[in-house]
Scaffold this active site. Structure first.
Site, PDB file in Angstrom:
ATOM      1  N   ASN A  32       0.827  -1.221   0.000  1.00  0.00           N
ATOM      2  CA  ASN A  32       0.000   0.000   0.000  1.00  0.00           C
ATOM      3  C   ASN A  32       0.857   1.264   0.000  1.00  0.00           C
ATOM      4  O   ASN A  32       0.328   2.372   0.062  1.00  0.00           O
ATOM      5  CB  ASN A  32      -0.988   0.005   1.171  1.00  0.00           C
ATOM      6  N   ASN A  95      -2.973  -3.684  11.721  1.00  0.00           N
ATOM      7  CA  ASN A  95      -2.157  -3.888  10.523  1.00  0.00           C
ATOM      8  C   ASN A  95      -1.474  -5.260  10.514  1.00  0.00           C
ATOM      9  O   ASN A  95      -1.567  -5.996   9.534  1.00  0.00           O
ATOM     10  CB  ASN A  95      -1.096  -2.787  10.417  1.00  0.00           C
ATOM     11  N   TYR A 144       4.863  -4.478  19.337  1.00  0.00           N
ATOM     12  CA  TYR A 144       5.268  -4.984  18.026  1.00  0.00           C
ATOM     13  C   TYR A 144       5.499  -6.501  18.097  1.00  0.00           C
ATOM     14  O   TYR A 144       4.944  -7.273  17.301  1.00  0.00           O
ATOM     15  CB  TYR A 144       6.537  -4.253  17.555  1.00  0.00           C
ATOM     16  N   LYS A 148       3.456  -9.838  16.331  1.00  0.00           N
ATOM     17  CA  LYS A 148       4.058 -10.915  15.536  1.00  0.00           C
ATOM     18  C   LYS A 148       3.765 -12.283  16.172  1.00  0.00           C
ATOM     19  O   LYS A 148       3.585 -13.277  15.467  1.00  0.00           O
ATOM     20  CB  LYS A 148       5.564 -10.676  15.383  1.00  0.00           C
ATOM     21  N   ARG A 224      23.897  -6.927  19.354  1.00  0.00           N
ATOM     22  CA  ARG A 224      22.815  -7.471  18.524  1.00  0.00           C
ATOM     23  C   ARG A 224      23.413  -8.298  17.388  1.00  0.00           C
ATOM     24  O   ARG A 224      24.592  -8.184  17.083  1.00  0.00           O
ATOM     25  CB  ARG A 224      21.971  -6.330  17.905  1.00  0.00           C
TER      26      ARG A 224
HETATM   27  N1  LIG Z   1      14.053  -4.588   9.399  1.00  0.00           N
HETATM   28  C1  LIG Z   1      14.309  -5.485  10.352  1.00  0.00           C
HETATM   29  O1  LIG Z   1      15.385  -5.474  10.987  1.00  0.00           O
HETATM   30  C2  LIG Z   1      13.291  -6.555  10.675  1.00  0.00           C
HETATM   31  C3  LIG Z   1      13.606  -7.490  11.677  1.00  0.00           C
HETATM   32  C4  LIG Z   1      12.680  -8.486  11.969  1.00  0.00           C
HETATM   33  C5  LIG Z   1      11.491  -8.588  11.263  1.00  0.00           C
HETATM   34  N2  LIG Z   1      11.203  -7.662  10.301  1.00  0.00           N
HETATM   35  C6  LIG Z   1       9.933  -7.800   9.563  1.00  0.00           C
HETATM   36  O2  LIG Z   1      10.241  -7.848   8.183  1.00  0.00           O
HETATM   37  C7  LIG Z   1       9.198  -7.262   7.417  1.00  0.00           C
HETATM   38  C8  LIG Z   1       9.758  -6.205   6.492  1.00  0.00           C
HETATM   39  O3  LIG Z   1      10.461  -5.236   7.253  1.00  0.00           O
HETATM   40  P1  LIG Z   1      11.154  -3.977   6.550  1.00  0.00           P
HETATM   41  O4  LIG Z   1      12.254  -3.540   7.447  1.00  0.00           O
HETATM   42  O5  LIG Z   1      11.438  -4.298   5.130  1.00  0.00           O
HETATM   43  O6  LIG Z   1       9.969  -2.909   6.668  1.00  0.00           O
HETATM   44  P2  LIG Z   1       9.491  -1.821   5.605  1.00  0.00           P
HETATM   45  O7  LIG Z   1       8.653  -0.847   6.384  1.00  0.00           O
HETATM   46  O8  LIG Z   1      10.647  -1.285   4.844  1.00  0.00           O
HETATM   47  O9  LIG Z   1       8.567  -2.655   4.623  1.00  0.00           O
HETATM   48  C9  LIG Z   1       7.263  -3.030   4.942  1.00  0.00           C
HETATM   49  C10 LIG Z   1       6.399  -2.798   3.702  1.00  0.00           C
HETATM   50  O10 LIG Z   1       5.069  -3.230   3.986  1.00  0.00           O
HETATM   51  C11 LIG Z   1       4.148  -2.269   3.457  1.00  0.00           C
HETATM   52  N3  LIG Z   1       2.921  -2.369   4.233  1.00  0.00           N
HETATM   53  C12 LIG Z   1       2.749  -2.149   5.568  1.00  0.00           C
HETATM   54  N4  LIG Z   1       1.470  -2.363   5.908  1.00  0.00           N
HETATM   55  C13 LIG Z   1       0.800  -2.737   4.782  1.00  0.00           C
HETATM   56  C14 LIG Z   1      -0.536  -3.105   4.492  1.00  0.00           C
HETATM   57  N5  LIG Z   1      -1.481  -3.112   5.436  1.00  0.00           N
HETATM   58  N6  LIG Z   1      -0.859  -3.432   3.221  1.00  0.00           N
HETATM   59  C15 LIG Z   1       0.076  -3.435   2.246  1.00  0.00           C
HETATM   60  N7  LIG Z   1       1.360  -3.093   2.453  1.00  0.00           N
HETATM   61  C16 LIG Z   1       1.723  -2.747   3.716  1.00  0.00           C
HETATM   62  C17 LIG Z   1       4.863  -0.928   3.604  1.00  0.00           C
HETATM   63  O11 LIG Z   1       4.377   0.040   2.719  1.00  0.00           O
HETATM   64  C18 LIG Z   1       6.319  -1.336   3.295  1.00  0.00           C
HETATM   65  O12 LIG Z   1       6.607  -1.215   1.925  1.00  0.00           O
HETATM   66  C19 LIG Z   1       8.180  -6.749   8.437  1.00  0.00           C
HETATM   67  O13 LIG Z   1       7.175  -7.726   8.574  1.00  0.00           O
HETATM   68  C20 LIG Z   1       8.993  -6.640   9.716  1.00  0.00           C
HETATM   69  O14 LIG Z   1       8.173  -6.764  10.850  1.00  0.00           O
HETATM   70  C21 LIG Z   1      12.089  -6.657   9.991  1.00  0.00           C
END
Ligand SMILES: NC(=O)c1ccc[n+]([C@@H]2O[C@H](COP(=O)([O-])OP(=O)(O)OC[C@H]3O[C@@H](n4cnc5c(N)ncnc54)[C@H](O)[C@@H]3O)[C@@H](O)[C@H]2O)c1
Length: 332
Positions: A32, A95, A144, A148, A224
């Site tokens: 989105n 979300n 958060y 999850k 970390r």
């Molecule tokens: N970055 C990290 O270190 C990390 C660590 C552990 C887990 N995660 C998980 O990995 C995933 C990706 O993380 P990231 O760092 O790339 O985050 P990010 O915010 O860069 O990417 C998330 C994407 O999801 C989209 N999004 C969010 N809600 C939405 C919805 N309701 N409908 C459609 N699109 C939606 C956002 O627009 C974004 O493009 C997430 O689930 C996050 O919880 C990330």
């Protein structure tokens, strides 16, 4: 395989989409754009493969799953800022939990049975022992992590009810950027250590604040497990081979080594050639001293191992991205 990546415009999603293409898969992205970037999709699957829609739009999800004959969904779309989740828990539950349930329902309606999802080390909370194995108790200490955990529980229910095959990858700290220099981290606000530290080197911040130097670690700063985003992306490809109907399988995706905030700072100074001033701040509440993964299950069962094993290698790729694109995707 024909694959839908939710959140494919985000940081990890864009790298994952590219890795899938490089492995010969046909890839579509649903996002989105609430936190992601159209440019990231343009640089991977192309805008004609992007559906701009929310996870909550179940009918739209069913439509794309059916129309594109999707065989596997890789679900990364979520909100992931711990501080924000504490202030706006309902928004996070809606979300991350509601969005995932909508996706599960759409997959059921479209008869798609394979799912790989992003989970997180935050589901473990603050374990007293290291390294963290997948069998540790799930005891999140922030909203958060709680969202999850709820997602994981919803998936366990759906897997047994709908014969779904699920792999949940519990990422540790995603870091670095694509070695080509055209994909990287671009969050607003940015909360991750490496981009923030490199922003000092780029003159975008005056200094790095180190939140606490009296932790029970060798140099007093938090430790970390930083895992390169391309290694994370590769884990999704490995996970495709172990999907088993009716089960949720969990894997820690981390390097298995801990790096302290001071060590990250030193690596950023060395790689950027900038002195990067730092100041000592007070501890943030709820920050555990040390978190790092036992990744042996991923190594043995997924046949996965991290290619980026030193923090300097990881920072080098991040520095290439941030110095070439100091304003992220807005740099053009
Ligand atoms: N970055 C990290 O270190 C990390 C660590 C552990 C887990 N995660 C998980 O990995 C995933 C990706 O993380 P990231 O760092 O790339 O985050 P990010 O915010 O860069 O990417 C998330 C994407 O999801 C989209 N999004 C969010 N809600 C939405 C919805 N309701 N409908 C459609 N699109 C939606 C956002 O627009 C974004 O493009 C997430 O689930 C996050 O919880 C990330």
């Amino acid at each position: 395989m024909r694959i839908l990546v939710t959140g494919g415009a985000g940081y990890i999603g864009s790298h994952t989409a590219r890795a899938l293409l490089e492995n010969g898969h046909k890839v579509w992205v649903l996002d989105n754009l609430s936190r992601g970037h159209k440019e990231a999709v343009q640089r991977t699957v192309g805008l004609d493969r992007l559906t701009i829609a929310s996870l909550h739009d179940t009918d739209r999800l069913v439509q794309i799953l059916t129309l594109q004959e999707i065989e596997l969904v890789i679900h990364l779309a979520a909100f992931s800022l711990v501080g924000e989740s504490q202030k706006q828990p309902e928004m996070y539950f809606r979300n991350n939990v509601g969005g995932s349930q909508s996706l599960i329902s759409a997959m059921h309606q479209a008869n798609v049975k394979k799912l790989i999802v992003s989970s997180t080390t935050a589901v473990y909370g603050t374990p007293s022992q290291m390294p963290i194995t997948e069998s540790f108790e799930r005891a999140p200490v922030n909203q958060y992590g709680q969202t999850k955990l709820e997602m994981e529980l919803s998936l366990e229910h759906a897997a047994s009810q709908n014969d779904l095959a699920v792999v949940a990858l519990r990422y540790f700290n995603a870091a670095g950027a694509h070695p080509n220099g055209d994909l990287g981290e671009d969050h607003d606000p940015e909360t991750h250590l490496i981009p923030i530290t490199l922003q000092v080197a780029l003159g975008q911040r005056e200094h790095l604040t180190i939140f606490g130097n009296d932790y029970a670690t060798p140099d007093g700063t938090c430790v970390r497990d930083y895992v390169h985003v391309c290694d994370l992306a590769a884990a999704h490809i490995c996970a495709m081979d172990v999907l088993r109907n009716g089960t949720v399988q969990y894997f820690n995706i981390g390097t298995g080594a801990g790096t302290s905030v001071s060590e990250v700072l030193d690596a950023c100074r060395k790689v950027s050639g900038h002195p990067i001033p730092s100041v000592d701040g007070i501890r943030r509440s709820g920050d555990p001293d040390i978190l790092y993964a036992d990744n042996s299950k991923a190594v043995s069962e997924l046949n996965w191992s991290p290619k980026y094993t030193s923090i300097e290698q990881i920072v080098e790729t991040a520095w290439r991205w941030h110095s070439d694109s100091p304003n992220g995707y807005r740099s053009g």
